[in-house]
Structure formats: C-alpha cells, structure tokens
Write an enzyme that holds these catalytic residues in place. Sequence first.
Site, PDB file in Angstrom:
ATOM      1  N   TYR A 105       0.883  -1.172   0.000  1.00 27.84           N
ATOM      2  CA  TYR A 105       0.000   0.000   0.000  1.00 27.84           C
ATOM      3  C   TYR A 105       0.921   1.223   0.000  1.00 27.84           C
ATOM      4  O   TYR A 105       2.086   1.131  -0.384  1.00 27.84           O
ATOM      5  CB  TYR A 105      -0.887  -0.142   1.256  1.00 27.84           C
ATOM      6  CG  TYR A 105      -1.915   0.922   1.469  1.00 27.84           C
ATOM      7  CD1 TYR A 105      -2.972   1.107   0.576  1.00 27.84           C
ATOM      8  CD2 TYR A 105      -1.869   1.752   2.599  1.00 27.84           C
ATOM      9  CE1 TYR A 105      -3.930   2.083   0.798  1.00 27.84           C
ATOM     10  CE2 TYR A 105      -2.823   2.716   2.824  1.00 27.84           C
ATOM     11  CZ  TYR A 105      -3.851   2.891   1.928  1.00 27.84           C
ATOM     12  OH  TYR A 105      -4.784   3.856   2.149  1.00 27.84           O
ATOM     13  N   ARG A 158      -6.090  10.590 -10.887  1.00 29.26           N
ATOM     14  CA  ARG A 158      -5.343  11.309  -9.833  1.00 29.26           C
ATOM     15  C   ARG A 158      -4.914  10.266  -8.817  1.00 29.26           C
ATOM     16  O   ARG A 158      -5.561  10.049  -7.816  1.00 29.26           O
ATOM     17  CB  ARG A 158      -6.235  12.385  -9.197  1.00 29.26           C
ATOM     18  CG  ARG A 158      -5.516  13.406  -8.368  1.00 29.26           C
ATOM     19  CD  ARG A 158      -5.141  12.907  -6.965  1.00 29.26           C
ATOM     20  NE  ARG A 158      -6.265  12.779  -6.061  1.00 29.26           N
ATOM     21  CZ  ARG A 158      -6.323  11.896  -5.054  1.00 29.26           C
ATOM     22  NH1 ARG A 158      -5.325  11.052  -4.835  1.00 29.26           N
ATOM     23  NH2 ARG A 158      -7.381  11.829  -4.287  1.00 29.26           N
ATOM     24  N   LYS A 176      -5.913  -1.176  -1.855  1.00 31.98           N
ATOM     25  CA  LYS A 176      -6.980  -0.820  -0.900  1.00 31.98           C
ATOM     26  C   LYS A 176      -7.759  -2.073  -0.504  1.00 31.98           C
ATOM     27  O   LYS A 176      -8.074  -2.283   0.661  1.00 31.98           O
ATOM     28  CB  LYS A 176      -7.955   0.180  -1.527  1.00 31.98           C
ATOM     29  CG  LYS A 176      -7.350   1.544  -1.811  1.00 31.98           C
ATOM     30  CD  LYS A 176      -7.584   2.528  -0.680  1.00 31.98           C
ATOM     31  CE  LYS A 176      -6.807   3.814  -0.955  1.00 31.98           C
ATOM     32  NZ  LYS A 176      -6.766   4.726   0.171  1.00 31.98           N
ATOM     33  N   GLU A 247     -12.247   5.877  -5.817  1.00 33.18           N
ATOM     34  CA  GLU A 247     -10.893   6.187  -5.347  1.00 33.18           C
ATOM     35  C   GLU A 247     -10.093   6.928  -6.405  1.00 33.18           C
ATOM     36  O   GLU A 247     -10.068   6.524  -7.572  1.00 33.18           O
ATOM     37  CB  GLU A 247     -10.175   4.864  -5.008  1.00 33.18           C
ATOM     38  CG  GLU A 247      -8.875   5.039  -4.268  1.00 33.18           C
ATOM     39  CD  GLU A 247      -9.058   5.501  -2.820  1.00 33.18           C
ATOM     40  OE1 GLU A 247      -9.931   4.975  -2.125  1.00 33.18           O
ATOM     41  OE2 GLU A 247      -8.313   6.410  -2.405  1.00 33.18           O
ATOM     42  N   ASP A 248      -9.425   7.969  -5.986  1.00 35.40           N
ATOM     43  CA  ASP A 248      -8.427   8.663  -6.809  1.00 35.40           C
ATOM     44  C   ASP A 248      -8.941   9.101  -8.188  1.00 35.40           C
ATOM     45  O   ASP A 248      -8.257   8.945  -9.205  1.00 35.40           O
ATOM     46  CB  ASP A 248      -7.155   7.806  -6.924  1.00 35.40           C
ATOM     47  CG  ASP A 248      -6.408   7.745  -5.583  1.00 35.40           C
ATOM     48  OD1 ASP A 248      -6.916   8.286  -4.582  1.00 35.40           O
ATOM     49  OD2 ASP A 248      -5.317   7.159  -5.535  1.00 35.40           O
ATOM     50  N   ASP A 268     -13.591   7.544  -0.979  1.00 34.41           N
ATOM     51  CA  ASP A 268     -12.586   7.403   0.075  1.00 34.41           C
ATOM     52  C   ASP A 268     -11.749   8.675   0.238  1.00 34.41           C
ATOM     53  O   ASP A 268     -11.322   9.001   1.337  1.00 34.41           O
ATOM     54  CB  ASP A 268     -11.697   6.212  -0.275  1.00 34.41           C
ATOM     55  CG  ASP A 268     -10.664   5.938   0.786  1.00 34.41           C
ATOM     56  OD1 ASP A 268     -11.016   6.001   1.974  1.00 34.41           O
ATOM     57  OD2 ASP A 268      -9.511   5.662   0.423  1.00 34.41           O
ATOM     58  N   ASP A 269     -11.502   9.387  -0.854  1.00 33.51           N
ATOM     59  CA  ASP A 269     -10.615  10.555  -0.759  1.00 33.51           C
ATOM     60  C   ASP A 269     -11.311  11.747  -0.108  1.00 33.51           C
ATOM     61  O   ASP A 269     -10.672  12.523   0.593  1.00 33.51           O
ATOM     62  CB  ASP A 269     -10.097  10.934  -2.146  1.00 33.51           C
ATOM     63  CG  ASP A 269      -9.312   9.787  -2.744  1.00 33.51           C
ATOM     64  OD1 ASP A 269      -8.279   9.425  -2.163  1.00 33.51           O
ATOM     65  OD2 ASP A 269      -9.754   9.218  -3.757  1.00 33.51           O
ATOM     66  N   ASN A 412       0.286  11.988  -0.103  1.00 34.40           N
ATOM     67  CA  ASN A 412       0.910  10.684  -0.350  1.00 34.40           C
ATOM     68  C   ASN A 412       1.494  10.625  -1.751  1.00 34.40           C
ATOM     69  O   ASN A 412       1.012  11.336  -2.624  1.00 34.40           O
ATOM     70  CB  ASN A 412      -0.154   9.584  -0.220  1.00 34.40           C
ATOM     71  CG  ASN A 412      -0.682   9.483   1.198  1.00 34.40           C
ATOM     72  OD1 ASN A 412       0.073   9.481   2.142  1.00 34.40           O
ATOM     73  ND2 ASN A 412      -1.989   9.446   1.324  1.00 34.40           N
ATOM     74  N   ASN A 461      -3.886   7.900   7.952  1.00 35.33           N
ATOM     75  CA  ASN A 461      -4.228   7.352   6.636  1.00 35.33           C
ATOM     76  C   ASN A 461      -5.625   6.742   6.697  1.00 35.33           C
ATOM     77  O   ASN A 461      -5.991   6.109   7.691  1.00 35.33           O
ATOM     78  CB  ASN A 461      -3.210   6.284   6.221  1.00 35.33           C
ATOM     79  CG  ASN A 461      -3.429   5.848   4.788  1.00 35.33           C
ATOM     80  OD1 ASN A 461      -4.366   5.121   4.490  1.00 35.33           O
ATOM     81  ND2 ASN A 461      -2.586   6.322   3.886  1.00 35.33           N
TER      82      ASN A 461
HETATM   83  O1  LIG Z   1      -4.043   5.750  -0.612  1.00 38.33           O
HETATM   84  C1  LIG Z   1      -3.676   6.405   0.371  1.00 38.33           C
HETATM   85  O2  LIG Z   1      -2.702   6.128   1.052  1.00 38.33           O
HETATM   86  C2  LIG Z   1      -4.523   7.561   0.827  1.00 38.33           C
HETATM   87  C3  LIG Z   1      -5.344   8.067  -0.270  1.00 38.33           C
HETATM   88  O3  LIG Z   1      -6.460   7.648  -0.482  1.00 38.33           O
HETATM   89  C4  LIG Z   1      -4.737   9.016  -1.222  1.00 38.33           C
HETATM   90  O4  LIG Z   1      -3.676   9.566  -0.943  1.00 38.33           O
HETATM   91  O5  LIG Z   1      -5.358   9.213  -2.279  1.00 38.33           O
HETATM   92 MG   LIG Z   2      -6.962   7.910  -2.560  1.00 41.94          MG
END
Ligand SMILES: O=C([O-])CC(=O)C(=O)O
Ligand SMILES: [Mg+2]
Length: 617
Positions: A105, A158, A176, A247-248, A268-269, A412, A461
């Site tokens: 991770y 992203r 994840k 996510e992202d 999640d973000d 991160n 985190n």
């Molecule tokens: O993945 C991770 O460590 C935390 C997160 O969601 C990100 O930075 O987008």
């Molecule tokens: Mg993320």
Amino acid sequence: MARFSPQQSRPVHATPFMNHSNTSSDANYDTANPSYIRKYLRTYGLTPPRAESYETQKTRCLAQLGLKNTSIDKFQYLSTLRKNNVHLFYRLVTDHLRELTPLIYTPVVGEACQRWSEIYQQPEGMYLSWEDRGNLAAVIANWPQPNVEITCITDGSRILGLGDLGINGMGIPIGKLALYTACAGIRPEATLPLTLDLGTGNKTLREDPLYMGSRREKISPEEEREFMDELMSALTERWPGIVIQFEDFKNPFPALERYRDTYTCFNDDIQGTGAVILGGVINAVKRSGLPCKDHRAVFLGAGSAGVGVAKQIVEFFIREGMTEDEARSCFYLVDTKGLVTADRGDKLADHKVYFARQDNAGQQWKTLEEVVNHVKPTILMGLSTIGGVFTPEILRNMADWNTTPIIFPLSNPSSKSECDFESAVKYTDGRCLFASGSPFPNCTFTNSAGETKTYYPGQGNNMYVFPGIGLGSILSKSVRVTDSMIYASGESLSAALTAEELERGLLYPDITRIREVSIVVTRKVIRAAQNDKVDRETHLRNMSDADLENWIKSRMYDPHTEVRELEREVGHLLSSLGNLSPLMNGSPPTRTVLSCKKVILDHDLSCGLQDWILSMA
Ligand SMILES: O=C([O-])CC(=O)C(=O)O
Ligand SMILES: [Mg+2]
C-alpha cells in the site's frame, strides 16, 4: 459451492482467470495442507511431501522477502505470494502489518503504479474501457467470483499525489482491497479491484510503447457520466447490494453527488480521508487544551481531500457547541492562487465556495507563507501534494505561536509529504502533534531543555476507517452510506486508543491493532446506519454492543483459521459419505437423500453410489 472444491484444484484450470489473486483456488496447493486434505483436493504429489507449519512457511517467506533489494521487487514478491497462496499472504500481512502495509500500500504502491506497465506480470482485478460501453454487464459477467461484496474503482486520473497515471492506477484498488481483507476481514474473493480505461491526459503514457491502456485523450465529463451510469447499474445488477468505493478520481464530486442516494457507495478521498483526519483532530484538539472556538486551521490544498477533511472538522466543531458559521470561520483554505476568498477574481470551483473567506476586506494573500503569517494558525494541514512545502521557517513559526502546534502533512506517497516527521519534531522543539498520510519512522530527539525522547508519528491514513466503513455497510446491508456513518467511523477511531497509546502521545491507535480497531469502527458504522434506518439487516438492531462485536468478529475472514475450516469441511464430507452405505438397504428419508445429493454435487464426487443417489432424488 464449497469454498475448496476439488474441481477448482485440478491442475488444468478452466480459464486463465482462475488464477487471479482474488480467488482462493491456488491456496489448494498450500504446503501446510496435511496429506488427507491433499488427497481430497487431488493435489497430493503436486507439492513437496512435508506438511509444514505456518511458522516454517513464514520463516521462508520473510527470508525470501529479505533477499529482494528494491521496494518494487518486494512489491512483486508479495503480489505473487498473494496469487499463489492467498491465505499465507494474509497470514503474513496481518502478523506484520507495520512492516508489510508500506510494501503493498502507500508508499510503495505509488511507485508500482508509476511503473505498472513496465512491471506487469499477472491479471488481478478488472479493466473496463470506454470501448466496452453498452456491454459493461457482459464484460462484468466474466469476473469468475460469484459473490462480490465490495469493489474499489479508480479511473487512474489522480493517483495519490502522483497525477494522472491512466490504467497504471490499478495498484490502488488492489492495494486498498488487500487492506479491506487484512484489516477488516472481508474475504479476498469477495473483493473486486476495478480500473476504468477512459483515456488519459498523460501524454508520456500515451506515447509509452509498454503502456497497456488505450491511447485516447480522457473522455468528456458527459461521456464519463454516461459510462458511470451504465457501470453502476451493471455492478448492482450482478451483485445486488455491492458496496462501491470511488478512489483517486481527479474530479470525484460529480459521481458522489449523483449516486450517493441511490447506491451503497462512498468516496474514500473525500469521505474516508475526512473521517480519518477527524479522528486524529479530535484527539489533537483535546491534547492542545484549547477549546474548538480558539482554533484556526490553515489548509494547503483545497481539492477533494482538503474540503472533505475541513467539512468533517466543521461537523465536529458544531457538535461541540459552535454554530455552523462560527465553525466554518475557523478554516482558511489555500490553493495554487493563494487564500480562497470570495472576491479573489477567479471563478471558484463549486466545492471551494463553502469555505471562501468573506472577511478579507478586499485584501488577498498569495502564498502559504503570507497566509500563515496573517492567520497564525493552531492547525496546519497539508493536502497539496507538494513535498517539503512546510519549510523549517513555517514549522518554527508554528512552534512560536503555539504550545502544541497541530501539524498534519497528509499528501501521499512519502515523497509528496509536506514535511517529514523528523523535521516537524526538530523545528517545533518536539512539541508538535503530528500525523502524516504515509508512514514515517519514529525519531529520537533532544529538546531545548535537554530532554531526550523517542517520538512516535501518527499515520492519519484512511486505512484506519475505510475497512470499517465497507464492512459495516456490507454487514448491515445498508442501502446507502450516510454522512453519519462516515462521521461515526472517524469519531469511533478517536476513542479507540488504549491508555498505553495515549501515554505514548499517539493520535491514532498502533497500526498493529488495526483489526481490533476496525471491529469497533464497524460496530459504530452499523449503529449509525440503524439510526438513519438505511440498514436492511434489521435483526442486528436488538443486539447489545458486545454481542454485535462478537457477531462482526465471527463474520470476518481470518487467514489463520482457513486451513482448519478446510479440515472441518473435509471431515464433514467424509462423515456424510460414511452415512451413505446404510442407505443401500431400503428407501432412505427424502431429507437424507437430498443432503447426500448436495454433497455429491458440491464436491463432484465420482463414487459408485452417485447414479443411484441421484436417481432417488
Ligand atoms: O491511498 C492512500 O494512502 C490515501 C489516499 O487515499 C490518497 O492519498 O489518495
Ligand atoms: Mg486515494
């Protein structure tokens, strides 16, 4: 279908997909299996003869891991282990969370994503392309696991703070979901990593001969909406009630707004990061001794995470007795153009408007330094993806203005962190309350009073909350993921520290306790779902907290008991077979015949009684 069926274990696999890491099929070759299990699975003779203990397996794996020189080599070793022996992989990860989560991770997954097309070795997860539109349900039907409970979806636009990585972002959903399994015990085969190939704005990738995604430019937002509509309905059609984590995404707001009331989904973000920082901030504010109303927070970064975090803390301040306007006025968001104000002259993105300052009397502050000097904050948050931007001077100033400055560089991976732990400790003379997004080592420091101490960094985190949000939503069969469920995850985290952890000055529980913590988070998420009446598993409402926690625990996948599960299953089968012979005399009761038939069909037995039993049923 039984979890371990002989059919799956035959060396000739039905499809190449049968080998992907989210199945347990290759665990049938576990060198820990005793010989009678190997015979049952028909893997006898296919692995070295000795049935090993987990301790022996672990010693070998850790030694092999130690021989790998680079982080990427270690990442790949662990990916292969997950594919070859999923239960052993999770036994190792749950036993060595502190050492292994950084490898599967954040931060190493970031480097793996940057090099995904170069290091790719095996299928894991699903890729869905713009070209597949109109046929998404048919493609999703290819996923070999019948009972998916949760998916994590990215479009790669992203990835962490690393920008648009296109389909190379696949490492993120895989990483994840591995934590959903390791930290909250969601079965590995119930997880689906999903990456959308909707084009990429990253020209270097489009021109890279090894890049494995389509070469198109990113599709338009309207096209993306059309695609997402089809995707959401295809996923829930195949797996009703599936929990969907976004996510992202570069612009995550439209999908969350569009689907949050009709699907069991969350981002999640925005929400996971918001909740986990809420948890740390509740503890840091308590520790600071200052009432909420006396805090001033400067946020560098006004994107999805920045706004998500600020909104969760506003909610906390309101619950502590402030009005919404009072709470909101404690926040100063800074983006690439400086302090976000209502009269700055540019058109603010919708999500920033809520926090735009109105009290600047026409004045604008253009840089972080200017804003910080103007505000003299008690809290400094970094969600900017600009590594090192919290300079020694800014950190020293924070220490001049505050007894216990709250400093959270959250970007991160580690290379993007606004400062490292050692600098934060050093330039605040050891007085900062610190949490970062990626892990940093402990540090030993002698302060100006000559006291030498070991300092422990917090890791703020989202891994502390998303596993519990997901498991709570699955177990309560929530029709939605409500704001209260998200808030509950962060609030319960803040209360989960032990006396010893508080003594050590931690803001977050020790990472090695994350499974325990996830149970508490899950319980609180379920309770919040019940309060909001979005739960469909209504029999959990009457359980006491202790009973509910025990029930949650009983539903969690435990990689350490998997071999025993298998032994139980085979034991049950053998005793069922033992019952078959008396049936030959006279006509057996229908119930017995049906249960024998089930045993035969489930386990594909080719014993002599098969035709006879089947003809009776
Ligand atoms: O993945 C991770 O460590 C935390 C997160 O969601 C990100 O930075 O987008
Ligand atoms: Mg993320």
